[in-house]
Motif scaffolding. Sequence first.
Motif, PDB file in Angstrom:
ATOM      1  N   LYS A  55       0.830  -1.206   0.000  1.00  0.00           N
ATOM      2  CA  LYS A  55       0.000   0.000   0.000  1.00  0.00           C
ATOM      3  C   LYS A  55       0.865   1.257   0.000  1.00  0.00           C
ATOM      4  N   GLU A  56       2.097   1.162   0.480  1.00  0.00           N
ATOM      5  CA  GLU A  56       2.987   2.318   0.545  1.00  0.00           C
ATOM      6  C   GLU A  56       3.501   2.736  -0.831  1.00  0.00           C
ATOM      7  N   SER A  57       3.530   1.805  -1.787  1.00  0.00           N
ATOM      8  CA  SER A  57       3.981   2.123  -3.146  1.00  0.00           C
ATOM      9  C   SER A  57       3.636   0.972  -4.078  1.00  0.00           C
ATOM     10  N   GLU A  58       2.943   1.261  -5.170  1.00  0.00           N
ATOM     11  CA  GLU A  58       2.637   0.225  -6.158  1.00  0.00           C
ATOM     12  C   GLU A  58       3.858  -0.137  -6.993  1.00  0.00           C
ATOM     13  N   HIS A  59       4.926   0.621  -6.854  1.00  0.00           N
ATOM     14  CA  HIS A  59       6.126   0.351  -7.652  1.00  0.00           C
ATOM     15  C   HIS A  59       6.935  -0.819  -7.100  1.00  0.00           C
ATOM     16  N   TYR A  60       6.789  -1.103  -5.817  1.00  0.00           N
ATOM     17  CA  TYR A  60       7.450  -2.249  -5.202  1.00  0.00           C
ATOM     18  C   TYR A  60       6.444  -3.372  -5.032  1.00  0.00           C
ATOM     19  N   SER A  61       6.908  -4.590  -5.247  1.00  0.00           N
ATOM     20  CA  SER A  61       6.071  -5.765  -5.061  1.00  0.00           C
ATOM     21  C   SER A  61       6.985  -6.955  -4.805  1.00  0.00           C
ATOM     22  N   LYS A  62       6.376  -8.076  -4.419  1.00  0.00           N
ATOM     23  CA  LYS A  62       7.194  -9.265  -4.161  1.00  0.00           C
ATOM     24  C   LYS A  62       6.338 -10.506  -4.246  1.00  0.00           C
TER      25      LYS A  62
END
Length: 122
Positions: free
Chosen positions: A79-86
Amino acid sequence: MNGPEPQEIVGVSDAERSLLRRSVRDFLSNAWPADKAIENSDGSSFQEIDSEHWKDKNHVFYGRNLLVDADPNSYVTFKESEHYSKDKNHVYYYTEKIPNADAATFGPVSDIPGYFWKDSKS
């Protein structure tokens, strides 16, 4: 961390709600965001994770881009950034894997959107 919660559609019957959801899924898997299907996508299982990420039973996509080796069953966004994921094995920034990142411990340092991230190695 698994994307937005589905919103209730009010003022429509169950049959209309089902038709609307099917229509949206079919539109997204066969037309969005251009006039042809997303290459390698499975329309019957295609679904939105958030406004940037999509998945089907076999793949994860950032927009129209396939995230190589991403596991759709364990894939999450933040939720803090859609640019990071895992997923269970990798950490991604946009469509790129972050080399040597520890997926099990990777996450935001604080609630300040998108600025500071860490894992057990940093």
